[in-house]
Design an enzyme around this catalytic site. Sequence first.
Site, short mmCIF file in Angstrom:
data_model
loop_
_atom_site.label_atom_id
_atom_site.label_comp_id
_atom_site.label_asym_id
_atom_site.label_seq_id
_atom_site.Cartn_x
_atom_site.Cartn_y
_atom_site.Cartn_z
N HIS A 191 -26.70 22.52 52.87
CA HIS A 191 -28.03 22.79 52.31
C HIS A 191 -29.07 22.17 53.23
CE1 HIS A 191 -27.64 18.65 51.08
NE2 HIS A 191 -26.56 18.93 50.37
N HIS A 251 -28.44 18.65 54.72
CA HIS A 251 -27.58 18.61 55.92
C HIS A 251 -28.37 19.09 57.14
CE1 HIS A 251 -24.40 19.32 52.71
NE2 HIS A 251 -23.95 18.22 53.30
N ASP A 306 -26.75 9.06 50.30
CA ASP A 306 -25.53 8.28 50.05
C ASP A 306 -25.77 6.87 50.59
OD1 ASP A 306 -23.56 10.44 49.02
OD2 ASP A 306 -24.53 11.34 50.75
N SER A 342 -24.29 19.19 47.56
CA SER A 342 -23.34 20.31 47.44
C SER A 342 -22.88 20.46 45.99
CB SER A 342 -22.14 20.06 48.34
OG SER A 342 -22.58 19.81 49.65
P1 AMP Z 1 -21.62 15.55 52.45
O1 AMP Z 1 -21.38 16.92 53.00
O2 AMP Z 1 -22.06 15.52 51.04
O3 AMP Z 1 -20.49 14.59 52.78
O4 AMP Z 1 -22.87 15.00 53.26
C1 AMP Z 1 -22.90 14.98 54.65
C2 AMP Z 1 -24.10 14.17 55.11
O5 AMP Z 1 -25.28 14.77 54.61
C3 AMP Z 1 -24.07 12.74 54.58
O6 AMP Z 1 -24.53 11.86 55.59
C4 AMP Z 1 -25.04 12.80 53.41
O7 AMP Z 1 -25.65 11.57 53.11
C5 AMP Z 1 -26.06 13.80 53.94
N1 AMP Z 1 -26.81 14.40 52.83
C6 AMP Z 1 -26.30 14.95 51.69
N2 AMP Z 1 -27.30 15.35 50.88
C7 AMP Z 1 -28.46 15.03 51.51
C8 AMP Z 1 -29.84 15.16 51.18
N3 AMP Z 1 -30.23 15.71 50.02
N4 AMP Z 1 -30.76 14.72 52.06
C9 AMP Z 1 -30.39 14.14 53.23
N5 AMP Z 1 -29.10 13.99 53.61
C10 AMP Z 1 -28.15 14.41 52.76
#
Ligand code: AMP
Length: 282
Positions: free
Chosen positions: A34, A37, A152, A189
């Site tokens: 999204h 990312h 996170d 996600s």
């Molecule tokens: P994930 O795919 O959920 O493991 O996230 C991958 C990376 O994207 C991690 O470093 C998350 O902290 C970051 N991330 C997820 N959601 C957001 C958001 N809304 N804004 C900024 N970074 C995000």
Amino acid sequence: MIITRNLAELQEQIDLFRNQKRTIGFVPTMGALHQGHLSLIEASRLTTNVTVCSIFVNPAQFNDPKDFEKYPKTIDNDLAFLKEASTDLVFLPTVNDIYPGGFAHLEHYDLGYLETILEGHYRPGHFQGVCQVMSRLMQLVAPDDLFMGQKDYQQCMVISKLLHLLNMTAVRFHICPTVREEDGLAMSSRNLRLNDQERKRAIAISEALQYVKKEIHTGDLTNLEIQAASLLSSKGFKVDYFEIAKADNLELIHEWDGKTKLVALTAAFLNQVRLIDNMLLN
Ligand code: AMP
């Protein structure tokens, strides 16, 4: 955009970038991408010469097998998104690439206090799984710059610690701001798993955080934390935690001196979907 699905190909590409003296930015993800990312991809593109993104739903970091099974997978969309964002290389490892020896004898990382609170407490083993995948990916990609999201918050602190444990202190670690939907909900996600009614109620999380940010005061903060958690419960959430902590080390505090930098962090279930969010308060 180069898509690599095996280690030899990845290594070849990384070596090529290195020989060309190009700096490498790395954005690790679990897919279902999204704008949050994409903001990391964008930050990397502005900072480094090439941007590498990995998509890997890491089994070792899911303490609940149902959550792992239900984790959204939108790989065709993800690749289109990444191409549009001018990502240079996407790495799509298999479980065997990341865990060649299986899951039986994995390294244990000494995360100390960080692993005992908040997500560490409610998701036993979660941060060990995060460290396992991240140490493997960091060794494979060997980036100059690493981009992760403040969304996170605790994970970012764990990764800072991991970089020290791995002697990777030369890696520049960028913590990028949380990207939100227009109504304030932090992009995630897992939001894809909310039905329409749950999606509407989900804004209570950012509202509760905003409320605490507005009402923060010196002295005893216990009531404020209780009020914020009640706000979530009244909207149908089952709250794991709503805590205020020192922003630099996540020490939980209930009494504020008016100066220390603070962050509020929460995790709560809307039916089957567990959402997390946080906000810097001052
Ligand atoms: P994930 O795919 O959920 O493991 O996230 C991958 C990376 O994207 C991690 O470093 C998350 O902290 C970051 N991330 C997820 N959601 C957001 C958001 N809304 N804004 C900024 N970074 C995000």
